[in-house]
Design a protein around this motif. Structure first.
Motif, PDB file in Angstrom:
ATOM      1  N   LEU A   1       0.809  -1.222   0.000  1.00 30.09           N
ATOM      2  CA  LEU A   1       0.000   0.000   0.000  1.00 30.09           C
ATOM      3  C   LEU A   1       0.844   1.274   0.000  1.00 30.09           C
ATOM      4  CD1 LEU A   1      -2.923   1.206   0.299  1.00 30.09           C
ATOM      5  CD2 LEU A   1      -2.629   0.945   2.779  1.00 30.09           C
ATOM      6  N   HIS A   2       2.156   1.161   0.043  1.00 32.76           N
ATOM      7  CA  HIS A   2       3.048   2.273   0.388  1.00 32.76           C
ATOM      8  C   HIS A   2       2.754   3.584  -0.340  1.00 32.76           C
ATOM      9  CE1 HIS A   2       6.680   4.380   1.579  1.00 32.76           C
ATOM     10  NE2 HIS A   2       6.895   4.655   0.301  1.00 32.76           N
ATOM     11  N   TYR A   3       2.565   3.549  -1.640  1.00 32.90           N
ATOM     12  CA  TYR A   3       2.405   4.796  -2.394  1.00 32.90           C
ATOM     13  C   TYR A   3       1.044   5.455  -2.184  1.00 32.90           C
ATOM     14  CZ  TYR A   3       6.789   3.981  -4.873  1.00 32.90           C
ATOM     15  OH  TYR A   3       8.117   3.800  -5.186  1.00 32.90           O
ATOM     16  N   ARG A   4       0.070   4.688  -1.674  1.00 28.52           N
ATOM     17  CA  ARG A   4      -1.260   5.219  -1.329  1.00 28.52           C
ATOM     18  C   ARG A   4      -2.006   5.799  -2.533  1.00 28.52           C
ATOM     19  NH1 ARG A   4      -0.658   6.246   4.329  1.00 28.52           N
ATOM     20  NH2 ARG A   4       0.853   4.663   5.030  1.00 28.52           N
ATOM     21  N   ASN A   5      -1.659   5.443  -3.742  1.00 24.74           N
ATOM     22  CA  ASN A   5      -2.434   5.874  -4.899  1.00 24.74           C
ATOM     23  C   ASN A   5      -3.486   4.825  -5.231  1.00 24.74           C
ATOM     24  OD1 ASN A   5      -0.995   3.800  -6.172  1.00 24.74           O
ATOM     25  ND2 ASN A   5       0.525   5.200  -7.035  1.00 24.74           N
ATOM     26  N   ARG A   6      -4.255   5.056  -6.291  1.00 22.42           N
ATOM     27  CA  ARG A   6      -5.354   4.154  -6.608  1.00 22.42           C
ATOM     28  C   ARG A   6      -4.869   2.748  -6.928  1.00 22.42           C
ATOM     29  NH1 ARG A   6      -9.410   5.579 -11.498  1.00 22.42           N
ATOM     30  NH2 ARG A   6      -7.566   4.938 -12.709  1.00 22.42           N
ATOM     31  N   GLU A   7      -3.771   2.654  -7.688  1.00 20.56           N
ATOM     32  CA  GLU A   7      -3.226   1.334  -8.030  1.00 20.56           C
ATOM     33  C   GLU A   7      -2.755   0.592  -6.789  1.00 20.56           C
ATOM     34  OE1 GLU A   7      -0.190   2.148 -10.906  1.00 20.56           O
ATOM     35  OE2 GLU A   7      -1.520   1.657 -12.576  1.00 20.56           O
ATOM     36  N   SER A   8      -2.089   1.305  -5.891  1.00 19.54           N
ATOM     37  CA  SER A   8      -1.585   0.671  -4.665  1.00 19.54           C
ATOM     38  C   SER A   8      -2.736   0.192  -3.784  1.00 19.54           C
ATOM     39  CB  SER A   8      -0.713   1.650  -3.891  1.00 19.54           C
ATOM     40  OG  SER A   8       0.424   2.010  -4.640  1.00 19.54           O
TER      41      SER A   8
ATOM     42  N   TRP B   1      -2.929 -11.836  -7.225  1.00 17.79           N
ATOM     43  CA  TRP B   1      -2.423 -10.706  -6.440  1.00 17.79           C
ATOM     44  C   TRP B   1      -0.986 -10.322  -6.806  1.00 17.79           C
ATOM     45  CZ3 TRP B   1       1.982 -11.104  -3.536  1.00 17.79           C
ATOM     46  CH2 TRP B   1       2.456 -12.398  -3.303  1.00 17.79           C
ATOM     47  N   LEU B   2      -0.199 -11.293  -7.299  1.00 17.73           N
ATOM     48  CA  LEU B   2       1.237 -11.051  -7.431  1.00 17.73           C
ATOM     49  C   LEU B   2       1.594 -10.030  -8.514  1.00 17.73           C
ATOM     50  CD1 LEU B   2       3.973 -11.821  -6.263  1.00 17.73           C
ATOM     51  CD2 LEU B   2       4.109 -13.672  -7.901  1.00 17.73           C
ATOM     52  N   PRO B   3       1.069 -10.148  -9.745  1.00 15.40           N
ATOM     53  CA  PRO B   3       1.404  -9.103 -10.730  1.00 15.40           C
ATOM     54  C   PRO B   3       0.933  -7.717 -10.288  1.00 15.40           C
ATOM     55  CG  PRO B   3       0.500 -11.041 -11.822  1.00 15.40           C
ATOM     56  CD  PRO B   3       0.291 -11.235 -10.354  1.00 15.40           C
ATOM     57  N   LYS B   4      -0.211  -7.646  -9.627  1.00 19.38           N
ATOM     58  CA  LYS B   4      -0.714  -6.353  -9.153  1.00 19.38           C
ATOM     59  C   LYS B   4       0.216  -5.743  -8.104  1.00 19.38           C
ATOM     60  CE  LYS B   4      -4.614  -6.330 -11.483  1.00 19.38           C
ATOM     61  NZ  LYS B   4      -4.902  -5.304 -12.526  1.00 19.38           N
ATOM     62  N   ALA B   5       0.832  -6.598  -7.291  1.00 17.13           N
ATOM     63  CA  ALA B   5       1.693  -6.102  -6.209  1.00 17.13           C
ATOM     64  C   ALA B   5       2.965  -5.459  -6.720  1.00 17.13           C
ATOM     65  CB  ALA B   5       2.039  -7.243  -5.254  1.00 17.13           C
ATOM     66  N   SER B   6       3.224  -5.538  -8.021  1.00 12.78           N
ATOM     67  CA  SER B   6       4.425  -4.920  -8.579  1.00 12.78           C
ATOM     68  C   SER B   6       4.361  -3.400  -8.554  1.00 12.78           C
ATOM     69  CB  SER B   6       4.662  -5.400 -10.018  1.00 12.78           C
ATOM     70  OG  SER B   6       3.580  -5.038 -10.857  1.00 12.78           O
ATOM     71  N   VAL B   7       3.208  -2.820  -8.148  1.00 14.25           N
ATOM     72  CA  VAL B   7       3.118  -1.363  -8.007  1.00 14.25           C
ATOM     73  C   VAL B   7       3.888  -0.876  -6.779  1.00 14.25           C
ATOM     74  CG1 VAL B   7       0.869  -1.299  -9.136  1.00 14.25           C
ATOM     75  CG2 VAL B   7       0.964  -1.420  -6.641  1.00 14.25           C
ATOM     76  N   ALA B   8       4.232  -1.775  -5.886  1.00 18.46           N
ATOM     77  CA  ALA B   8       4.986  -1.404  -4.682  1.00 18.46           C
ATOM     78  C   ALA B   8       6.406  -1.012  -5.065  1.00 18.46           C
ATOM     79  CB  ALA B   8       4.996  -2.561  -3.689  1.00 18.46           C
ATOM     80  N   PRO B   9       7.125  -0.295  -4.178  1.00 21.92           N
ATOM     81  CA  PRO B   9       8.529   0.032  -4.461  1.00 21.92           C
ATOM     82  C   PRO B   9       9.343  -1.228  -4.758  1.00 21.92           C
ATOM     83  CG  PRO B   9       7.758   1.240  -2.542  1.00 21.92           C
ATOM     84  CD  PRO B   9       6.669   0.268  -2.893  1.00 21.92           C
ATOM     85  N   THR B  10      10.339  -1.112  -5.606  1.00 18.11           N
ATOM     86  CA  THR B  10      11.123  -2.282  -6.029  1.00 18.11           C
ATOM     87  C   THR B  10      11.737  -3.061  -4.865  1.00 18.11           C
ATOM     88  OG1 THR B  10      11.589  -1.325  -8.186  1.00 18.11           O
ATOM     89  CG2 THR B  10      13.085  -3.039  -7.420  1.00 18.11           C
TER      90      THR B  10
END
Length: 502
Positions: free
Chosen positions: A157-164, A239-248
């Motif tokens: 959730l770190h970035y708190r944007n819609r994708e996150s 869930w895994l491909p979606k979680a790629s929005v998190a920081p590297t």
């Protein structure tokens, strides 16, 4: 002394993370830059101390005895740590990678918002993952497995944007559902097992009244898919491909060490140390889980070829290659167990190296898609050299670590004999071909661009700083070293699988 060695590595990162969350921002006289530096030094020190204690425990052999934490439901359910051979492999892997991942993250997250919460949960995830490695029974593993969801959710959730937000919700829903299925498998072990402790060969007691083989097998399948959520097993992989929005630094650990490897390790424990491979082998349940694993390998590698987003391509690669670990598990024999543990180690090195390279490119250029990387090899030669080594290893080319583990998996498949062995080997070969395509086409693109693509890269791009380069180069070197000299590790893991190394 032994109690401290068993408990401090787990609870020190947890305490450090809680301390960081509770610690006030600091005096106004202290610059933000200095606060950031002090925070990073503190987190790196916590992680290093924990890792050193883990290796002291492994090398001293003091983990074989129980260290009881507490009891649940009176004195019926025991939560305790005991480090056997399989636990040593997982704990050693995690404790080796995490300090370098923290070093990498310290540069990657410079200037980012919410650094305090990021590093707090990042460090707590380390302690929880070690708790899974140290777990002496299925109750303890399940407890820390659940906590892992709670401490990694804020990282997604770190970035708190819609994708996150969307990705974190999906991760949470999948994880909660998987935990429910896994809990059913735990309950049946408590009812129909001699103990919940991990014992190679399994703990089921067929003499318990009400023992029905098909019912127990059904519970095994439910638990397999329940733990398989974190291992990104098809069809609970979404869930895994979606979680790629998190920081590297988060995705590298989600996809290489903490979450996905915890899921695979839990399935390994469930199969060989709780229900027992002999109980499952040759049954309809064996066919179900084997089919799911083979489908996941084919699906993940095929989707990776189609994916243009750099990190999501690596995410689909993780889906495929994590099921290589499960592939060894579902062979249901000592060769399969050894190959599974070996690929768990080598895949972690390969994938964290690849993700770190992708993160370095995205951090320095802002480029997120493979087609945007043309001609970048000349400007980031070290980064893409490391990525190429990771790609060659993932493909299974000889002289790289991936060849050793994939050869072991193929041997385990052949040892099963019959049509199953032939189909399994064909799946491995297909996946290796797809891996070569989706990994090495990146290398070809960055070195040999064509046509208009030559202008896609900015005029000047520098390599990442030393804190990001050191982990990448180290892991790339290890992939080569272990490709030509992995004998001691292979022998140790073979002993674990045969019950010689406890």
């Amino acid at each position: 002394m032994r109690v401290l060695l068993m408990t401090v590595p787990v609870f020190l990162p947890l305490a450090g993370g809680f301390f960081l969350l509770a610690f006030p921002a600091g005096r106004k006289a202290v610059s933000e830059k200095k606060q950031e530096r002090n925070r990073l030094l503190f987190m790196e020190a916590v992680v290093l101390v924990s890792s050193l204690l883990v290796w002291a425990l492994i090398l001293s052999g003091r983990g074989a005895q129980e260290t009881v934490l507490f009891y649940l439901a009176g004195n019926d359910l025991k939560v305790f740590f005991r480090l056997d051979g399989a636990g040593c492999v997982f704990a050693g892997l995690v404790s080796f990678l995490w300090p370098f991942a923290t070093l990498y993250a310290s540069e990657y997250m410079e200037g980012e918002e919410r650094q305090k919460s990021f590093f707090a949960f990042y460090t707590m995830a380390y302690g929880v993952t070690l708790g899974i490695a140290f777990a002496g029974n299925l109750v303890t593993l399940y407890l820390f497995y659940e906590i892992l969801t709670l401490v990694t959710f804020p990282l997604v959730l770190h970035y708190r944007n819609r994708e996150s937000r969307a990705a974190s919700r999906k991760y949470l829903y999948y994880s909660i559902g998987g935990a429910a299925f896994a809990f059913m498998g735990l309950v049946f072990i408590l009812i129909y097992g001699n103990t919940a402790d991990f014992i190679l060969g399994g703990v089921l007691n067929r003499g318990v009244p009400g023992f029905h083989t098909n019912t127990i097998l059904f519970m095994y399948v439910l638990a397999f898919f329940g733990f398989g959520v974190k291992a990104a097993l098809f069809p609970v992989h979404g869930w895994l491909p979606k979680a790629s929005v998190a920081p590297t630094p988060v995705t590298a650990l989600l996809h290489a060490v903490a979450v996905v490897k915890s899921g695979a390790f839990a399935i390994l424990r469930l199969t060989y140390y709780s229900y027992g491979a002999d109980f499952v082998r040759g049954t309809w349940a064996h066919v179900v889980v084997l089919t799911a694993v083979l489908i996941t390998i084919v699906y993940g590698s095929t989707m990776a070829v189609r994916e243009a987003h750099f990190k999501r391509r690596l995410a689909y690669s993780t889906i495929s290659n994590l099921s290589y670990v499960l592939f060894g598990v579902v062979m249901m024999n000592p060769l399969g167990l050894a190959a599974s543990l070996l690929h768990m180690v080598f895949h972690a090195l390969m994938k964290i190296c690849a993700f770190f390279c992708a993160g370095a490119v995205m951090h320095k250029t802002g480029k997120q898609y493979v087609y945007e990387l043309s001609n970048m090899g000349k400007q980031m030669p070290v980064t893409f050299a490391c990525f190429t080594i990771a790609g060659l290893s993932l493909t299974g080319i000889p002289l790289f670590a991936g060849f050793i583990s994939k050869w072991s998996l193929a041997q385990a498949a052949v040892s099963t004999g019959g049509a199953v062995g032939i189909i399994a080997v064909c799946v491995l070969l297909y996946s290796a071909l797809m891996t070569g395509i989706y990994m090495l086409t990146v290398t070809v693109r960055v070195i040999f661009p064509g046509g208009k693509e030559k202008c896609s890269v900015p005029a000047k791009v520098d390599e990442a700083g030393w804190r990001m380069l050191i982990p990448m180069v180290l892991f790339a070197v290890l992939l080569v070293v272990l490709g030509v000299y992995s004998g001691p590790l292979v022998r140790f893991i073979t002993g674990v699988a045969e019950g010689v190394t406890v």
